[in-house]
Design an enzyme around this catalytic site. Sequence first.
Site, PDB file in Angstrom:
ATOM      1  CB  SER A   1     -35.488  -5.319   8.870  1.00 47.07           C
ATOM      2  OG  SER A   1     -36.367  -5.588   8.068  1.00 47.07           O
TER       3      SER A   1
ATOM      4  CE1 TYR B   1     -31.957  -7.347   5.579  1.00 46.08           C
ATOM      5  CE2 TYR B   1     -34.417  -7.601   5.584  1.00 46.08           C
ATOM      6  CZ  TYR B   1     -33.150  -6.930   5.480  1.00 46.08           C
ATOM      7  OH  TYR B   1     -33.223  -5.538   5.827  1.00 46.08           O
TER       8      TYR B   1
HETATM    9  N1  LIG Z   1     -33.822   0.069   2.888  1.00 45.70           N
HETATM   10  C1  LIG Z   1     -34.778  -0.671   3.396  1.00 45.70           C
HETATM   11  O1  LIG Z   1     -35.968  -0.690   2.969  1.00 45.70           O
HETATM   12  C2  LIG Z   1     -34.589  -1.440   4.664  1.00 45.70           C
HETATM   13  C3  LIG Z   1     -35.568  -1.683   5.788  1.00 45.70           C
HETATM   14  C4  LIG Z   1     -35.104  -2.183   7.013  1.00 45.70           C
HETATM   15  C5  LIG Z   1     -34.043  -2.464   7.365  1.00 45.70           C
HETATM   16  N2  LIG Z   1     -32.965  -1.862   6.601  1.00 45.70           N
HETATM   17  C6  LIG Z   1     -31.615  -2.159   7.086  1.00 45.70           C
HETATM   18  O2  LIG Z   1     -30.805  -0.883   6.966  1.00 45.70           O
HETATM   19  C7  LIG Z   1     -29.485  -0.942   6.857  1.00 45.70           C
HETATM   20  C8  LIG Z   1     -29.089  -0.004   5.814  1.00 45.70           C
HETATM   21  O3  LIG Z   1     -29.522  -0.122   4.858  1.00 45.70           O
HETATM   22  P1  LIG Z   1     -29.747   0.707   3.228  1.00 45.70           P
HETATM   23  O4  LIG Z   1     -31.265   0.511   2.911  1.00 45.70           O
HETATM   24  O5  LIG Z   1     -29.617   2.104   3.854  1.00 45.70           O
HETATM   25  O6  LIG Z   1     -28.592   0.107   2.266  1.00 45.70           O
HETATM   26  P2  LIG Z   1     -27.266   0.575   1.862  1.00 45.70           P
HETATM   27  O7  LIG Z   1     -27.014  -0.554   0.959  1.00 45.70           O
HETATM   28  O8  LIG Z   1     -27.225   1.751   1.531  1.00 45.70           O
HETATM   29  O9  LIG Z   1     -26.488   0.335   2.998  1.00 45.70           O
HETATM   30  C9  LIG Z   1     -25.923  -0.629   3.623  1.00 45.70           C
HETATM   31  C10 LIG Z   1     -24.414  -0.575   3.789  1.00 45.70           C
HETATM   32  O10 LIG Z   1     -23.897  -1.677   4.276  1.00 45.70           O
HETATM   33  C11 LIG Z   1     -22.215  -1.843   3.876  1.00 45.70           C
HETATM   34  N3  LIG Z   1     -21.913  -3.421   4.209  1.00 45.70           N
HETATM   35  C12 LIG Z   1     -22.367  -4.282   3.690  1.00 45.70           C
HETATM   36  N4  LIG Z   1     -21.716  -5.340   4.006  1.00 45.70           N
HETATM   37  C13 LIG Z   1     -20.761  -4.739   4.665  1.00 45.70           C
HETATM   38  C14 LIG Z   1     -19.606  -5.535   5.270  1.00 45.70           C
HETATM   39  N5  LIG Z   1     -19.143  -6.599   5.262  1.00 45.70           N
HETATM   40  N6  LIG Z   1     -18.798  -4.480   6.052  1.00 45.70           N
HETATM   41  C15 LIG Z   1     -18.755  -3.167   6.187  1.00 45.70           C
HETATM   42  N7  LIG Z   1     -19.911  -2.600   5.391  1.00 45.70           N
HETATM   43  C16 LIG Z   1     -20.770  -3.445   4.730  1.00 45.70           C
HETATM   44  C17 LIG Z   1     -22.768  -1.500   2.358  1.00 45.70           C
HETATM   45  O11 LIG Z   1     -21.545  -1.334   1.755  1.00 45.70           O
HETATM   46  C18 LIG Z   1     -23.684  -0.552   2.324  1.00 45.70           C
HETATM   47  O12 LIG Z   1     -23.040   0.762   2.190  1.00 45.70           O
HETATM   48  C19 LIG Z   1     -29.184  -2.469   6.642  1.00 45.70           C
HETATM   49  O13 LIG Z   1     -28.813  -3.201   7.849  1.00 45.70           O
HETATM   50  C20 LIG Z   1     -30.631  -2.881   6.276  1.00 45.70           C
HETATM   51  O14 LIG Z   1     -30.722  -4.340   6.520  1.00 45.70           O
HETATM   52  C21 LIG Z   1     -32.965  -1.434   5.297  1.00 45.70           C
END
Ligand SMILES: NC(=O)c1ccc[n+]([C@@H]2O[C@H](COP(=O)([O-])OP(=O)(O)OC[C@H]3O[C@@H](n4cnc5c(N)ncnc54)[C@H](O)[C@@H]3O)[C@@H](O)[C@H]2O)c1
Length: 277
Positions: A160, A173
């Site tokens: 991130s 985080y």
């Molecule tokens: N959306 C953003 O702005 C952003 C920015 C930077 C980084 N990220 C990172 O990108 C990744 C995906 O995030 P996203 O924004 O697509 O959100 P999202 O909620 O769509 O995806 C995250 C997924 O992780 C799964 N998850 C959580 N805990 C879990 C566990 N214990 N076992 C298995 N699965 C689990 C959730 O069910 C979910 O489907 C994350 O690591 C997030 O930190 C997101």
Amino acid sequence: MYNLKGRVAIITGAGRHNGLGEAMAKRLAADGAKVVLHDIGTLKGDIAPAHGVGQKAELEQIVDEIRKTGGEATGFTGDMLNEVDVADLIDFAVQKFGRLDILVNNAGIGYLFGPLVDMAQEHWDAVLGVNLRGCFFGIKHAAKQMIKQKSGGRIINIASQAAKSGFAQAAAYSASKHGLVGLTRAAALELAVHKITVNAICPNHVTTGLGSWQNDFMSRAQNKSVDQYLADMRARIPIGRPGLTEDIAKACAFLCSDQADYITAEAMNVSGGEEYH
Ligand SMILES: NC(=O)c1ccc[n+]([C@@H]2O[C@H](COP(=O)([O-])OP(=O)(O)OC[C@H]3O[C@@H](n4cnc5c(N)ncnc54)[C@H](O)[C@@H]3O)[C@@H](O)[C@H]2O)c1
């Protein structure tokens, strides 16, 4: 497009529509990889249920959508907090498709925000557990399989912007994502001899399910409307917009491709210029 024909990829946390995992799985499948989409499948415990998780039915829907476009895909549910589940995920991919070439460690918790002085240990543990320990389990078991195959591999960790800069109200985080970059670098050095590259992608904001929860939380914390919060965000991003799931999918496909075979231990910003360290 890149040629990933014959490669087998696991994408964790890929069971929610509009998520980064869904976009990366669809892109890798479109580039010819056989993909295993993973997610938790059901809510375990009562930590922030309002945020939502990738439910089994939604995961299966996304797998179906990939198959309908001619891609090869399957789904697996398991908890990244549980090492046995993660080892089973790797075994499942190998049983189903015969090998493993790519792991995308994408599952993550991007909520449980709030003031550091009020943070409960169980929230700290949940965030560090999924975002950092879960990625360690993934790297450990994927690398074992890739080393056995003797044909290299690709590991991509979705970190991130919070891996490069600290964010108030998001201490756990930020710590977990900074830690993930350290894990990426150490694993890259150790696995280079096996021709396994390990890189991180550092996105800025993307309005996924998780991202829209963050917009609500941060706009409240800053005493702004969500519209004003998003307008301020656009104004500070040099390219003038937040990230799209496709932006992250493109970077992921590149790092998985042969074009990136000399790139390892990297933490690549995909942030429209907002983050450049
Ligand atoms: N959306 C953003 O702005 C952003 C920015 C930077 C980084 N990220 C990172 O990108 C990744 C995906 O995030 P996203 O924004 O697509 O959100 P999202 O909620 O769509 O995806 C995250 C997924 O992780 C799964 N998850 C959580 N805990 C879990 C566990 N214990 N076992 C298995 N699965 C689990 C959730 O069910 C979910 O489907 C994350 O690591 C997030 O930190 C997101």
